[in-house]
Write a protein that holds these residues in place. Structure first.
Motif, PDB file in Angstrom:
ATOM      1  N   LEU A   1       0.829  -1.201   0.000  1.00  0.00           N
ATOM      2  CA  LEU A   1       0.000   0.000   0.000  1.00  0.00           C
ATOM      3  C   LEU A   1       0.866   1.255   0.000  1.00  0.00           C
ATOM      4  O   LEU A   1       0.590   2.214  -0.732  1.00  0.00           O
ATOM      5  CB  LEU A   1      -0.930  -0.008   1.208  1.00  0.00           C
ATOM      6  N   ALA A   2       1.927   1.257   0.816  1.00  0.00           N
ATOM      7  CA  ALA A   2       2.814   2.416   0.845  1.00  0.00           C
ATOM      8  C   ALA A   2       3.440   2.665  -0.521  1.00  0.00           C
ATOM      9  O   ALA A   2       3.544   3.811  -0.978  1.00  0.00           O
ATOM     10  CB  ALA A   2       3.904   2.208   1.899  1.00  0.00           C
ATOM     11  N   GLU A   3       3.835   1.597  -1.217  1.00  0.00           N
ATOM     12  CA  GLU A   3       4.434   1.744  -2.541  1.00  0.00           C
ATOM     13  C   GLU A   3       3.417   2.287  -3.542  1.00  0.00           C
ATOM     14  O   GLU A   3       3.752   3.135  -4.389  1.00  0.00           O
ATOM     15  CB  GLU A   3       4.978   0.397  -3.018  1.00  0.00           C
ATOM     16  N   ALA A   4       2.187   1.818  -3.479  1.00  0.00           N
ATOM     17  CA  ALA A   4       1.148   2.314  -4.388  1.00  0.00           C
ATOM     18  C   ALA A   4       0.868   3.786  -4.139  1.00  0.00           C
ATOM     19  O   ALA A   4       0.666   4.562  -5.083  1.00  0.00           O
ATOM     20  CB  ALA A   4      -0.135   1.493  -4.216  1.00  0.00           C
ATOM     21  N   VAL A   5       0.866   4.176  -2.876  1.00  0.00           N
ATOM     22  CA  VAL A   5       0.644   5.579  -2.537  1.00  0.00           C
ATOM     23  C   VAL A   5       1.757   6.447  -3.109  1.00  0.00           C
ATOM     24  O   VAL A   5       1.507   7.480  -3.743  1.00  0.00           O
ATOM     25  CB  VAL A   5       0.530   5.756  -1.011  1.00  0.00           C
ATOM     26  N   LEU A   6       3.014   6.044  -2.901  1.00  0.00           N
ATOM     27  CA  LEU A   6       4.143   6.822  -3.413  1.00  0.00           C
ATOM     28  C   LEU A   6       4.114   6.917  -4.929  1.00  0.00           C
ATOM     29  O   LEU A   6       4.523   7.928  -5.511  1.00  0.00           O
ATOM     30  CB  LEU A   6       5.461   6.212  -2.955  1.00  0.00           C
ATOM     31  N   ALA A   7       3.635   5.864  -5.590  1.00  0.00           N
ATOM     32  CA  ALA A   7       3.558   5.870  -7.050  1.00  0.00           C
ATOM     33  C   ALA A   7       2.379   6.686  -7.559  1.00  0.00           C
ATOM     34  O   ALA A   7       2.272   6.922  -8.773  1.00  0.00           O
ATOM     35  CB  ALA A   7       3.457   4.432  -7.566  1.00  0.00           C
ATOM     36  N   GLY A   8       1.500   7.134  -6.653  1.00  0.00           N
ATOM     37  CA  GLY A   8       0.322   7.890  -7.080  1.00  0.00           C
ATOM     38  C   GLY A   8      -0.704   7.031  -7.788  1.00  0.00           C
ATOM     39  O   GLY A   8      -1.531   7.540  -8.554  1.00  0.00           O
ATOM     40  N   ASP A   9      -0.677   5.719  -7.530  1.00  0.00           N
ATOM     41  CA  ASP A   9      -1.557   4.773  -8.212  1.00  0.00           C
ATOM     42  C   ASP A   9      -2.774   4.497  -7.343  1.00  0.00           C
ATOM     43  O   ASP A   9      -2.777   3.578  -6.518  1.00  0.00           O
ATOM     44  CB  ASP A   9      -0.785   3.483  -8.507  1.00  0.00           C
ATOM     45  N   ASP A  10      -3.831   5.280  -7.520  1.00  0.00           N
ATOM     46  CA  ASP A  10      -5.002   5.132  -6.664  1.00  0.00           C
ATOM     47  C   ASP A  10      -5.765   3.838  -6.955  1.00  0.00           C
ATOM     48  O   ASP A  10      -6.361   3.252  -6.052  1.00  0.00           O
ATOM     49  CB  ASP A  10      -5.920   6.349  -6.772  1.00  0.00           C
ATOM     50  N   ASP A  11      -5.751   3.374  -8.217  1.00  0.00           N
ATOM     51  CA  ASP A  11      -6.427   2.111  -8.519  1.00  0.00           C
ATOM     52  C   ASP A  11      -5.765   0.950  -7.777  1.00  0.00           C
ATOM     53  O   ASP A  11      -6.444   0.086  -7.209  1.00  0.00           O
ATOM     54  CB  ASP A  11      -6.391   1.843 -10.034  1.00  0.00           C
ATOM     55  N   GLU A  12      -4.424   0.913  -7.773  1.00  0.00           N
ATOM     56  CA  GLU A  12      -3.714  -0.150  -7.071  1.00  0.00           C
ATOM     57  C   GLU A  12      -3.934  -0.036  -5.562  1.00  0.00           C
ATOM     58  O   GLU A  12      -4.106  -1.054  -4.868  1.00  0.00           O
ATOM     59  CB  GLU A  12      -2.222  -0.079  -7.397  1.00  0.00           C
TER      60      GLU A  12
END
Length: 610
Positions: free
Chosen positions: A375-386
């Motif tokens: 989840l932290a990685e998805a947040v940093l990537a700006g990937d809201d779908d993930e």
């Protein structure tokens, strides 16, 4: 009660204040300074007021190209500003360039309250601080390879020292490179998220310095807050114990302190210290942990106080929330992209390591894993779908839902609070402090239904319903979690410290963790403290909890940002509960915090080796 400035405040300033983009203090500053300098132009006064508001929101300056996206500090909502009140961009700049309040360009003489450099408008004091940081770091970087002792120039000796430091660990190129860079350069950054081995790397750097001849009194460990300094000292001691042989023995003499204490904070002042350019620090090496929390003015004071030949090592997570005060120095340094200095790259090549800048990012996570790490990685990537996919797969480490369905939060908060009360009532400070770290509610706002004050009351209501038997009108009830909100150097307490009220035969005591020890104070010596069942995400920086509940405000809250969400998630060791809607979660992932600064661009200029 704030004074009535309706006579002196212009209609334009009043409109911007009504919309929530300006506070009363911003309007007052613009009105007063404009009067003192004889500035009649509302556009210039508005620019000054917006610059002050931007500073309060954490920016170093006002970016005129992005001014309409300014997020005011502590704003839960903002209203629209009539389009015809915004000045024409070209005319606005022209008015600033001829104003008696504005120095134009980086080389213009000082003496005016504002400085316009390209599209960035600064208060003069912050321009000076940014210049101090940019110029000092650039100057230090031009001395690419330094050493406290001649042995460090010996590549074979350095290779042998690094091999010894990592002899009981699996080879990790990033950590090995970080150690080598820190031993070879006057300014280095070890960046990484939680669990990437920053503390273990720093322990090896410190042991390497001692092996190469730096004496322990010449090394200073510092952090922005007392809480962070205590954790730094504890974590460094733990990491030192894992070093091979007797390498960690010398680290026992190193003790961490706040940057303010290191510099010799002068009471009753904000930015005056005993150590400065005229009275520099005696240390050969200064290591600063949690550097993401260091503001621009404090970094300027630290660099001024360093000897020209001293070494600075910054450690932290540049993706976390920036400091409450102005600036995002660590993030700016990491963002700057000068090429790897040729001399440093040559030495690293001789050591069998890849070329590197003085900034090394650690990415392998040794502790923080599973759904929380994803989840932290998805947040940093700006990937809201993930991010939505991860939280909706019903992993036991993550719960998301509205307040009404969050009975799990009530159970977690109540269980932790009752455990704290039971331990504190029987006088067991160690157990009470351990319970303090079990669960924490984190909020973006301080006030309102999504804020700290509301959730604190809610948790105390839950506690009462669970049979805590406490009289909450007694401010010193056993088990009350405390948050220090103002530095108190005379008693050794610092803004951000957390502790617990513990029953004692001589009266209630406030107990705080200090490394592996406990510091105890009479509650009657405490001045500025709050109840900490809930706290802001900013205040939680540098802390870790077994379980975290994050209260997500509505999607249109300007405080709801990617950095806030990432910081909150990474405070948890085991479990995160997100209270809010999927729309709020998406908004947080998509919205990157904006902090206007010219530092990254100034540091990004190519570094020329001497």
């Amino acid at each position: 009660m704030k004074p009535d400035l309706s006579v002196s405040a212009t209609p334009v300033l009043a409109e911007f204040e009504s919309a929530g983009l300006l506070g009363w203090g911003d309007v007052h500053a613009a009105t007063k300074i404009g009067f003192l300098y004889g500035e009649p132009d509302d556009r210039v006064r508005l620019a000054l007021a917006l610059t002050v508001a931007a500073l309060r929101a954490g920016s170093v300056c006002l970016d005129l190209t992005d001014v309409r996206n300014l997020v005011p500090p502590d704003a839960e909502t903002t209203g629209p500003v009539p389009a015809d009140l915004w000045p024409d961009d070209a005319e606005w700049r022209a008015a600033l360039r001829i104003s008696p309040m504005v120095a134009v360009g980086p080389d213009a003489p000082t003496g005016r309250p504002l400085r316009l450099v390209d599209d960035l408008l600064y208060l003069e004091r912050y321009w000076r601080d940014e210049s101090i940081v940019a110029d000092d770091l650039t100057r230090r970087q031009t001395t690419t390879v330094i050493a406290t002792t001649p042995a460090a120039y010996d590549t074979d000796a350095l290779r042998g020292a690094i091999d010894t430091l990592f002899s009981n660990a699996h080879p990790d190129v990033a950590q090995t490179t970080a150690v080598a860079v820190a031993l070879l350069t006057p300014v280095s950054v070890i960046a990484g998220g939680p669990g990437t081995g920053k503390t273990a790397t720093i322990a090896r750097v410190l042991a390497g310095l001692l092996e190469l001849g730096v004496r322990a009194p010449g090394i200073a460990l510092a952090a922005p807050t007392g809480k962070a300094a205590a954790r730094m000292e504890e974590a460094t001691a733990d990491a030192a114990a894992q070093l091979p042989g007797s390498l960690g023995a010398g680290l026992a003499a190193l003790h961490a302190q706040t940057i303010h204490r290191l510099l010799g904070w002068v009471p009753d002042s904000r930015n005056r210290f005993a150590h400065n350019a005229g009275n520099p620090l005696p240390h050969d090496v200064v290591v600063v942990d949690e550097a993401s929390m260091v503001s621009l003015p404090l970094m300027a004071r630290l660099l001024e106080a360093l000897r020209p030949d001293a070494r600075l090592i910054l450690v932290g997570d540049p993706d976390q929330l920036a400091p409450v005060e102005a600036g995002a120095v660590l993030s700016d340094i990491v963002e700057a992209v000068p090429p790897p200095p040729a001399a440093l790259s040559a030495v690293l090549r001789d050591l069998g390591l890849p070329p590197s800048r003085a900034v090394v990012r650690l990415r392998t996570n040794w502790r923080f894993s599973g759904a929380l790490a994803e989840l932290a990685e998805a947040v940093l990537a700006g990937d809201d779908d993930e991010a939505l996919r991860i939280v909706n797969r019903k992993d036991p480490a993550i719960f998301v839902g509205p307040d009404e369905g969050a009975t799990d939060v009530q159970r977690r908060a109540t269980d932790a609070a009752l455990a704290m009360i039971a331990a504190a009532t029987r006088g067991d400070a160690a157990a009470a402090i351990q319970a303090l770290g079990r669960h924490r509610v984190l909020c973006a706002h301080r006030h309102g239904p999504f804020g700290v004050s509301s959730w604190t009351r809610k948790i105390e209501t839950w506690m009462a319903a669970a049979g805590a038997g406490l009289v909450f009108s007694d401010p010193w009830y056993p088990g009350r979690p405390l948050l220090v909100t103002q530095n108190a150097p005379d008693v050794g307490l610092w803004n951000g410290d957390t502790g617990v009220v513990v029953a004692d035969s001589g009266g209630p005591r406030a107990c705080f963790a200090r490394g592996h020890a406990i510091a105890s104070y009479s509650v009657f010596t405490l001045d500025e403290v709050e109840t900490a069942h809930a706290m802001t995400v900013h205040k939680a920086q540098g802390s870790q909890f077994d379980q975290v509940t994050l209260v997500l405000p509505p999607p249109d809250s300007p405080l709801l940002t990617r950095e806030l969400l990432y910081t909150a998630i990474t405070r948890a060791r085991e479990h995160v509960t997100l209270i809010g809607t999927e729309d709020s979660l998406r908004a947080a992932v998509r919205r990157k915090a904006r902090r206007a600064s010219g530092l990254a661009a100034r540091l990004g200029q190519p570094v020329v080796d001497e």
